[in-house]
Design a protein around this motif. Structure first.
Motif, PDB file in Angstrom:
ATOM      1  N   VAL A  51       0.843  -1.201   0.000  1.00 38.76           N
ATOM      2  CA  VAL A  51       0.000   0.000   0.000  1.00 38.76           C
ATOM      3  C   VAL A  51       0.873   1.244   0.000  1.00 38.76           C
ATOM      4  O   VAL A  51       1.827   1.361   0.770  1.00 38.76           O
ATOM      5  N   LYS A  52       0.560   2.199  -0.863  1.00 36.93           N
ATOM      6  CA  LYS A  52       1.295   3.454  -0.967  1.00 36.93           C
ATOM      7  C   LYS A  52       0.539   4.567  -0.235  1.00 36.93           C
ATOM      8  O   LYS A  52      -0.653   4.459   0.029  1.00 36.93           O
ATOM      9  N   GLN A  53       1.263   5.662   0.040  1.00 42.05           N
ATOM     10  CA  GLN A  53       0.612   6.786   0.713  1.00 42.05           C
ATOM     11  C   GLN A  53      -0.571   7.315  -0.087  1.00 42.05           C
ATOM     12  O   GLN A  53      -1.599   7.676   0.490  1.00 42.05           O
ATOM     13  N   ASP A  54      -0.434   7.383  -1.395  1.00 43.74           N
ATOM     14  CA  ASP A  54      -1.537   7.889  -2.220  1.00 43.74           C
ATOM     15  C   ASP A  54      -2.776   7.010  -2.107  1.00 43.74           C
ATOM     16  O   ASP A  54      -3.912   7.507  -2.197  1.00 43.74           O
ATOM     17  N   ASP A  55      -2.575   5.695  -1.915  1.00 44.24           N
ATOM     18  CA  ASP A  55      -3.715   4.789  -1.729  1.00 44.24           C
ATOM     19  C   ASP A  55      -4.475   5.161  -0.449  1.00 44.24           C
ATOM     20  O   ASP A  55      -5.709   5.168  -0.431  1.00 44.24           O
ATOM     21  N   ILE A  64      -4.359   8.123   1.126  1.00 43.60           N
ATOM     22  CA  ILE A  64      -4.964   9.444   0.958  1.00 43.60           C
ATOM     23  C   ILE A  64      -6.287   9.330   0.211  1.00 43.60           C
ATOM     24  O   ILE A  64      -7.303   9.932   0.594  1.00 43.60           O
ATOM     25  N   ASN A  65      -6.310   8.552  -0.858  1.00 38.43           N
ATOM     26  CA  ASN A  65      -7.544   8.376  -1.633  1.00 38.43           C
ATOM     27  C   ASN A  65      -8.632   7.727  -0.786  1.00 38.43           C
ATOM     28  O   ASN A  65      -9.805   8.117  -0.867  1.00 38.43           O
ATOM     29  N   PHE A  66      -8.252   6.753   0.015  1.00 38.35           N
ATOM     30  CA  PHE A  66      -9.215   6.089   0.886  1.00 38.35           C
ATOM     31  C   PHE A  66      -9.827   7.068   1.880  1.00 38.35           C
ATOM     32  O   PHE A  66     -11.053   7.146   2.038  1.00 38.35           O
ATOM     33  N   ILE A  67      -8.980   7.846   2.562  1.00 38.06           N
ATOM     34  CA  ILE A  67      -9.471   8.800   3.557  1.00 38.06           C
ATOM     35  C   ILE A  67     -10.309   9.892   2.900  1.00 38.06           C
ATOM     36  O   ILE A  67     -11.348  10.307   3.427  1.00 38.06           O
ATOM     37  N   ASP A  68      -9.880  10.350   1.741  1.00 33.79           N
ATOM     38  CA  ASP A  68     -10.577  11.447   1.053  1.00 33.79           C
ATOM     39  C   ASP A  68     -11.936  11.012   0.518  1.00 33.79           C
ATOM     40  O   ASP A  68     -12.916  11.761   0.598  1.00 33.79           O
ATOM     41  N   LYS A  69     -12.011   9.805  -0.020  1.00 34.81           N
ATOM     42  CA  LYS A  69     -13.213   9.394  -0.745  1.00 34.81           C
ATOM     43  C   LYS A  69     -14.182   8.554   0.085  1.00 34.81           C
ATOM     44  O   LYS A  69     -15.293   8.266  -0.377  1.00 34.81           O
ATOM     45  N   SER A  70     -13.777   8.156   1.282  1.00 36.59           N
ATOM     46  CA  SER A  70     -14.673   7.352   2.120  1.00 36.59           C
ATOM     47  C   SER A  70     -15.903   8.154   2.524  1.00 36.59           C
ATOM     48  O   SER A  70     -15.847   9.384   2.667  1.00 36.59           O
ATOM     49  N   ASN A  71     -17.003   7.443   2.742  1.00 33.10           N
ATOM     50  CA  ASN A  71     -18.197   8.110   3.262  1.00 33.10           C
ATOM     51  C   ASN A  71     -18.078   8.247   4.778  1.00 33.10           C
ATOM     52  O   ASN A  71     -17.000   8.050   5.346  1.00 33.10           O
ATOM     53  N   ASP A  72     -19.184   8.569   5.439  1.00 41.84           N
ATOM     54  CA  ASP A  72     -19.149   8.836   6.882  1.00 41.84           C
ATOM     55  C   ASP A  72     -18.762   7.620   7.722  1.00 41.84           C
ATOM     56  O   ASP A  72     -18.466   7.759   8.912  1.00 41.84           O
ATOM     57  N   SER A 102       4.441  14.394   4.815  1.00 45.39           N
ATOM     58  CA  SER A 102       3.326  13.446   4.726  1.00 45.39           C
ATOM     59  C   SER A 102       2.028  14.068   5.238  1.00 45.39           C
ATOM     60  O   SER A 102       0.977  13.980   4.600  1.00 45.39           O
ATOM     61  N   VAL A 103       2.109  14.715   6.403  1.00 47.93           N
ATOM     62  CA  VAL A 103       0.914  15.310   7.001  1.00 47.93           C
ATOM     63  C   VAL A 103       0.406  16.463   6.150  1.00 47.93           C
ATOM     64  O   VAL A 103      -0.798  16.585   5.898  1.00 47.93           O
ATOM     65  N   ASP A 104       1.315  17.317   5.688  1.00 46.31           N
ATOM     66  CA  ASP A 104       0.904  18.462   4.873  1.00 46.31           C
ATOM     67  C   ASP A 104       0.244  18.008   3.578  1.00 46.31           C
ATOM     68  O   ASP A 104      -0.748  18.601   3.125  1.00 46.31           O
TER      69      ASP A 104
END
Length: 427
Positions: free
Chosen positions: A188-192, A194-202, A229-231
């Motif tokens: 798993v990469k950081q972008d994976d 980020i996409n998960f956190i960004d696109k997940s529902n509630d 990473s955090v930024d």
């Protein structure tokens, strides 16, 4: 001893028309009358309401849609347990022994299935490696050998079940396996993430996955790239949004729990300087941190059942300086550090210094045996990490020390008992 704790503010459901109900039954001889229902926001348990048992049954009516983890605590007997909601009725029976819950029987379909999956995962993680080792040494073809082969094959089975009718179970298990199971998450990469956190529902906030996934994200980025990473993550999420603020709050707590002071300070300052509307979640993080900043007046605490004092609260204790220590009888560091105060205690008293120990214990016997050797003021709610002072004083680990002046202002936050003694010039 580290633990991510939880607490919040009571509010009462005003609607009598429930989206779903949570029903919990206990044996007739179980004495507990009170139960508190929590929902989840990130890693924070949010108190929904408190109910009193009627004929050993608690019935919680939840007035709106909620899909995710829930928890019930039984405050007087110090029991708690978790379950899930898929916005459908929850039905639970507790099996008890005296004042302790010994077994939880999940009667509704969703919780029964989730419990079965988690038991299978635990067996796979804990039992499968042992069975494989036994098989290496056991070459027989007896019934025992065949039983070994059958169990190994069963626990090794990677076929996926169809959870299409259970959205939360599907969401939780797919993403837990993808991001948090070592054999799957290594690629798993950081972008994976980020996409998960960004696109997940509630369900991200209510699933209990957010904090461990964030820790995984930081680990993937490496210790030399924490700020970058955090930024990168916060820029994608937009820190002004509710999701961005939950993530920022979680990161501040993570840096606090892992003693990453530089990063905690940086992102706590960023949170303080936000000009947008602050969510309740981030506001709670800001408040608990403000409570224990250097120079802040230490919030008062009313003693529950204090020993070695007749005072009713922390503020009532009069001393030139106070050493506050949060500890637990199960904490190995506490076991090593607190006894170092014993030979210095009379000298401390002579200098107008008082020690106040607030325990995160749950076991009354263990706590009582420990404090028998401690001549200073001791108190405990015996609620562990559900103790009211965990949230109030932003406690993430034990032991945690504060030194207060005569006006209860924080003048030092030592890391270890040696730092306490050095500050007080007792070394």
């Amino acid at each position: 001893m580290k633990k991510i704790f939880a607490a919040a503010v009571f509010f009462t459901a005003l609607s009598i028309n429930a989206q779903f109900t949570v029903t919990i039954k206990t044996p007739a001889n179980f004495k507990e009358q009170d139960a508190v229902l929590y929902t989840l926001n990130g890693s924070k348990d949010i108190i929904f309401t408190k109910e009193t048992a009627k004929k050993n049954v608690w019935t919680f009516k939840y007035p709106k849609n909620y899909v995710g983890m829930m928890k019930v605590t039984l405050p007087n007997t110090n029991n708690s347990f978790n379950f899930i909601s898929e916005n459908k009725n929850v039905d639970i029976t507790l099996e008890t022994d005296g004042d302790k819950v010994k077994n939880i029987v999940y009667l509704d379909e969703a919780n029964s299935l989730m419990n079965s999956i988690q038991e299978g995962s635990q067996k796979k993680e804990m039992i499968l490696p042992a069975l494989v080792q036994i098989k290496e040494y056991y070459k027989g073809t007896s019934d025992f050998g065949k039983a070994l082969d059958t169990e190994i094959a069963k626990l090794s089975n990677k076929t996926s079940s169809d959870f299409s009718t259970h959205p939360f179970i599907s969401y939780y298990n797919i993403n837990y396996n993808k991001f948090l199971v070592a054999e799957n998450s290594k690629d798993v990469k950081q972008d994976d993430i980020i996409n998960f956190i960004d696109k997940s529902n509630d369900m991200l906030e209510t699933s209990s996955l957010l904090r461990p996934v964030l820790v995984s994200y930081l680990n993937v980025g490496g210790n030399n790239n924490v700020t970058a990473s955090v930024d990168k993550l916060l820029e994608r999420l937009k820190v002004e949004t509710p999701r961005g603020q939950v993530v920022l709050s979680e990161l501040i707590d993570i840096f606090d729990a892992y003693d990453m002071k530089e990063f905690k300070t940086k992102y706590l300052t960023q949170a303080k300087n936000l000009k947008c509307t602050i969510t309740d979640r981030l506001a709670a993080t800001l408040k608990t941190n403000a409570n224990v900043e250097m120079g802040a007046t230490f919030p008062n605490y009313t003693f529950y059942s204090a020993t070695n004092t007749k005072m009713k609260s922390l503020a009532d204790v009069k001393a030139d300086k106070k050493v506050i220590v949060f500890w637990s009888s199960t904490c190995s560091h506490c076991e090593n550090e607190l006894p170092q105060l014993l030979p210095k205690y009379q000298e401390m008293k002579a200098k107008g210094i008082e020690v106040i120990g607030l325990s995160m214990d749950t076991d009354k016997d263990a706590y009582t045996k420990k404090i028998a050797a401690f001549p200073w003021i001791n108190d405990s709610e015996l609620k562990g990490w559900n103790s009211s002072y965990g949230e109030k004083y932003n406690i993430h680990a034990t032991p945690t020390y504060f030194i207060l002046d005569a006006n209860n202002k924080i003048i030092s936050k030592p890391d270890h008992v040696g730092d306490v003694l050095e500050y007080l010039k007792l070394k």
